[in-house]
Design an enzyme around this catalytic site. Structure first.
Site, PDB file in Angstrom:
ATOM      1  N   HIS A 107       1.014  -1.295  -0.029  1.00 18.40           N
ATOM      2  CA  HIS A 107      -0.021  -0.066   0.024  1.00 18.40           C
ATOM      3  C   HIS A 107       0.835   1.463   0.013  1.00 18.40           C
ATOM      4  CE1 HIS A 107      -4.060   1.372  -0.032  1.00 18.40           C
ATOM      5  NE2 HIS A 107      -4.489   0.512   0.525  1.00 18.40           N
ATOM      6  N   ASP A 158      -2.699   1.548  -4.794  1.00 18.51           N
ATOM      7  CA  ASP A 158      -3.937   1.783  -4.133  1.00 18.51           C
ATOM      8  C   ASP A 158      -4.766   0.923  -4.746  1.00 18.51           C
ATOM      9  OD1 ASP A 158      -3.039   3.940  -2.260  1.00 18.51           O
ATOM     10  OD2 ASP A 158      -3.102   5.263  -4.002  1.00 18.51           O
TER      11      ASP A 158
END
Length: 436
Positions: free
Chosen positions: A406, A410
């Protein structure tokens, strides 16, 4: 005569150390250039270390089972043809290097500390002069320190109490000699060792020694989980057309080409094409920047009974399905026969794992550090599905499960990427897709 050093080579990207599994030579043996000296295990590959010189084995600095950092000396070779002046220069350089490395301690083999040993001693305040080494010539190994840490009987450096300023300077100097990769990988190993201390052994329990390659795998998996914030997403794919197309070709293909046309080759090709359209996925975290890789090199996970390897299909987007199927077959054979080379493991930018081969229908993979994502291809199973006309049909369905870093990616971009992979696979048929 000149004494030359053989050092632990880097046997793959992100590999910071290797374990000597077996010496193939002894002190006094004569070797030619490129003769194999030792078998080495890492988390990524088993390989032989070749000699860089022709000469006589002078000293084996490491023993079987010792783990050494990349660049650390494993043995020395007495090379013929050097003149006295060259030997003197070489000896002077060696003495100077040893003086820098062992200023705080006594001379000898025991004081030839590896970067990993220096780092662990720094983190735990271990006085190396009070440690009895089990390596060659009394040399202190990383395993010696880990055993001390597990036992809790750590000899503390007197200088830590008596002269903190002087110690701070010395530690700073030591830290500068430790490669960044070794520094990053040491902590997870120590945490793992500490976590295993209090396990109670009952009668009948079996204690299985942890091999060097198992330790390396554990360290890399911990590093990935600790450094990369993992997120997870999944998409369902109707692979009915793909299954029919592949099944119509597989027998003739095997007779003609000599290897199997697997479903996995179609999935790897679909992923490679989608990566070309979504290059953000083909990226790596690099601290203060993200590196978007130009080449699409697909790492594929291949398991043996006691280890996991990730050989690489390079420029997978430029290869046909037949070409990918051939490489999958060849790399799997290399892994299981122990013939995988270091170059077979290098350059991967995205990993595809065929978890469906052992019946899995849903899983969460650990990212192959330093890549940004890994895709798990699950089992193709027949399920009742509601079609567009509200009729129920039996279809061949497969789940694609994606773990992502992350920091780099995304949910939006990964969702679009998976949608594109789904689209490619669901539209794979004889009329749309050639395997050649």
């Amino acid at each position: 005569m000149v004494i030359e050093q053989i050092k632990m080579p880097q046997l793959g990207e992100s590999v910071t150390e290797g374990t000597i599994s077996k010496w193939l030579v002894s002190v006094g043996d004569k070797v030619n250039k490129y003769d194999p000296l030792a078998e080495v295990m890492t988390d990524k590959v088993n390989a032989e270390i070749p000699s860089s010189f022709a000469g006589t084995i002078k000293e084996l600095i490491a023993e079987d089972g010792d783990t050494l950092a990349v660049g650390e000396i494993i043995c020395t070779i007495e090379v013929e043809g050097g003149n006295a002046e060259a030997a003197a220069v070489s000896e002077t350089k060696t003495e100077a290097a040893e003086t820098v490395a062992i200023t705080p301690v006594e001379q000898g083999n025991k004081a030839r500390y590896s970067p990993a040993v220096l780092k662990i001693s720094q983190e735990h305040g271990i006085d190396l002069t009070q440690v009895a080494g089990t390596g060659a010539g009394g040399r202190i190994t990383r395993k010696d320190l880990l055993k001390l840490i597990e036992s809790g009987n750590i000899p503390i450096e007197h200088s830590r109490k008596e002269a903190p300023k002087q110690l701070e300077v010395r530690l700073t100097a030591v830290q500068e000699t430790v490669p960044a990769a070794s520094t990053q990988s040491a902590a997870p190993v120590n945490k793992q060792a500490a976590a295993d201390v209090n396990i109670h052994v009952e009668v009948g329990d079996i204690e299985i020694p942890v091999t060097g390659i198992r330790k390396a795998i554990a360290a890399n998996m911990l590093r990935s989980k600790h450094e990369a914030p993992h997120a997870w997403t999944m998409i369902e794919v109707d692979a009915t057309n793909l299954v029919e197309y592949r099944n119509s070709l597989k027998d003739e293909f095997k007779k003609k080409e000599g290897f199997n046309l697997t479903f996995f080759a179609f999935f790897v090709k679909a992923v490679a094409l989608a990566l070309k359209e979504f290059p953000q996925i083909n990226s790596m975290w690099a601290g203060d920047k993200i590196i978007q890789k130009k080449d699409i090199n697909i790492s594929i996970a291949v398991a043996t009974d006691d280890a996991l390897f990730v050989p690489v299909i390079k420029q997978a987007d430029e290869k046909t399905i037949k070409g990918i199927a051939r490489e999958i077959s060849e790399l799997a054979v290399k892994v299981r026969s122990g013939k995988l080379r270091a170059e077979d493991m290098q350059g991967g930018t995205f990993t595809v794992n065929n978890t469906g081969s052992f019946g899995s229908v849903q899983s969460q993979g650990i990212i192959n550090y330093p890549q940004a994502a890994i895709l798990q291809v699950e089992s193709i199973i027949k399920r009742p599905v509601v079609m567009n006309n509200n009729m129920i049909a039996i279809r061949d369905m497969v789940n694609l499960c994606m773990s992502l870093d992350h920091r780099v990616l995304d949910g939006l971009i990964c969702g679009r990427f998976l949608q594109r992979v789904k689209e490619i696979l669901e539209n794979t048929s004889k009329s749309t897709t050639s395997i050649y």
